[in-house]
Design an enzyme around this catalytic site. Structure first.
Site, PDB file in Angstrom:
ATOM      1  CE1 TYR A 138      -3.015  -3.038   0.282  1.00  0.00           C
ATOM      2  CE2 TYR A 138      -4.021  -1.979   2.165  1.00  0.00           C
ATOM      3  CZ  TYR A 138      -4.012  -2.986   1.227  1.00  0.00           C
ATOM      4  OH  TYR A 138      -5.001  -3.940   1.233  1.00  0.00           O
ATOM      5  CE  LYS A 188       1.624 -17.454  -4.615  1.00  0.00           C
ATOM      6  NZ  LYS A 188       1.272 -18.886  -4.535  1.00  0.00           N
ATOM      7  CG  ASP A 221      -1.513 -19.923  -2.779  1.00  0.00           C
ATOM      8  OD1 ASP A 221      -0.670 -19.892  -1.857  1.00  0.00           O
ATOM      9  OD2 ASP A 221      -1.244 -20.333  -3.925  1.00  0.00           O
ATOM     10  CG  ASP A 245      -7.009  -5.015   4.046  1.00  0.00           C
ATOM     11  OD1 ASP A 245      -7.956  -5.179   4.845  1.00  0.00           O
ATOM     12  OD2 ASP A 245      -7.005  -4.121   3.185  1.00  0.00           O
ATOM     13  CG  ASP A 249     -12.045  -7.942   5.804  1.00  0.00           C
ATOM     14  OD1 ASP A 249     -11.626  -7.528   6.909  1.00  0.00           O
ATOM     15  OD2 ASP A 249     -12.521  -7.193   4.939  1.00  0.00           O
TER      16      ASP A 249
END
Length: 353
Positions: A138, A188, A221, A245, A249
């Site tokens: 970000y 990743k 993943d 982030d 959720d």
């Protein structure tokens, strides 16, 4: 003599304006019980302000917040204002200006709130997502070129610094040491060739200083799948800004709904005020109907109490949440009930008092 805390309130948009008063009512009630007094400065910074004045907050907004003990934010967002404007006009400047580099998101399955995931039982699923909150994917570095032409392009640079990654990893390992002693690092590095191998190296370096804490790394993943299939195995999950982030959720949904989830934006050194906000967002589809679930905001208030040094008061609030959910049928519509925001809050206040 009561301890006094000066809190900046930013109710924001949509249901933020409905759940913030509920959180304040709980803070005042638990404060009366534990000898804590709160005073509040309310700011109208929001998408409504943006539409009227062209800015989410005034140019001196950070200076107006700086002297407060903590910041409580309800929600930000409106269908008429692009999300990147509302986010970069308010939340991100506060997070970065006050070096709130830890985003903390606890996840629990409560008795009385069935998880949509088979086998996710109360008292078994209890973990924390620690998200790096100010750099990573970000970053502000990048831009657009050749707008409107066939060769138009967009470049977004991910920025991972040794200082920025190490400090959030230190927080995660220290937190795990006070819990069940297990860190899971989201990565990743099999596909992202520079930043995430660097992240992995820093995780291994940090782990050396915490020999009592076990750790593992999982590709993002596979980690998403394992949070759904085996949510009870996790203790502290640490990830970059983007990964944290997304995971928080997903984890909130595993716990039974995003309306339950709290969050804290922490400056662990306490050089600046930290900011506390429920995860659910402004929910414009139900705003103004008085049916928003205040649980996420109330649990967020408990996180704020803990950060301010009032561990017993925080436990009182969390205990009240447990009692309402396990011992009564009072539920807001998102949890399958018919209670209003006010009715749920009143029921919880009885247990707090």
């Amino acid at each position: 003599m009561a301890t006094h805390h000066h809190i900046a309130l930013i109710p924001g948009d949509g249901i933020g304006r409905e759940v913030t008063p509920a959180a304040c009512a709980v803070l005042d009630a638990v404060g009366a019980r534990h000898g804590i007094r709160f005073s509040y400065d309310e700011f109208d910074w929001s998408c409504a302000r943006y539409r009227e004045l062209g800015a989410m907050m005034p140019a001196d907004g950070l200076d107006r917040l700086r002297h407060h003990d903590a910041i409580f934010l309800g929600a930000v967002g409106d269908p008429g204002v692009p999300d990147h404007i509302s986010l970069w006009g308010l939340l991100i400047p506060i997070r970065r200006g006050f070096r709130q580099y830890v985003n903390l998101r606890p996840i629990k399955v409560f008795e009385g709130v069935p998880s949509p995931v088979r086998g996710a039982e109360p008292g078994v699923v209890d973990f924390v997502v620690v998200r790096e909150n100010v750099e990573g994917e970000y970053s502000e570095i990048g831009g657009r070129l050749n707008r409107g032409f066939p060769e138009e392009m967009a470049v977004q640079e991910a920025v991972f610094t040794r200082a920025g990654v190490t400090r959030v990893l230190e927080y995660a390992f220290t937190l795990a040491g006070s819990r069940r002693g297990r860190v899971t690092s989201a990565t990743k590095s099999n596909g992202i060739v520079h930043t995430l191998p660097f992240w992995d190296e820093l995780v291994a370096e940090t782990a050396v200083g915490h020999p009592a804490v076990g750790w593992e790394q999982e590709h993002i993943d596979a980690l998403c799948a394992k949070i759904v299939l085996e949510p009870a195995r996790f203790d502290v999950i640490v990830g970059s800004n983007l990964f944290g982030d997304i995971l928080s959720d997903l984890a909130a949904a595993v716990a039974g709904g995003i309306g339950l989830a709290p969050a804290a934006n922490l400056n662990p050194e306490r050089e600046f005020p930290s900011m506390f906000e429920p995860v659910h967002g402004s929910a414009p589809d139900i705003a103004g109907r008085g049916i928003a679930n205040p649980l996420g905001a109330i649990w967020t208030a408990a996180l704020m109490l803990e950060h301010l040094g009032h561990v017993e008061a925080a436990s009182t609030v969390e205990g009240a949440l447990v009692e309402v959910l396990a011992g009564t049928g009072i539920r807001t519509p998102d949890l399958g009930g018919t209670a209003s925001t006010e009715e749920f809050t009143k029921a919880l206040l009885e247990f707090v008092r």
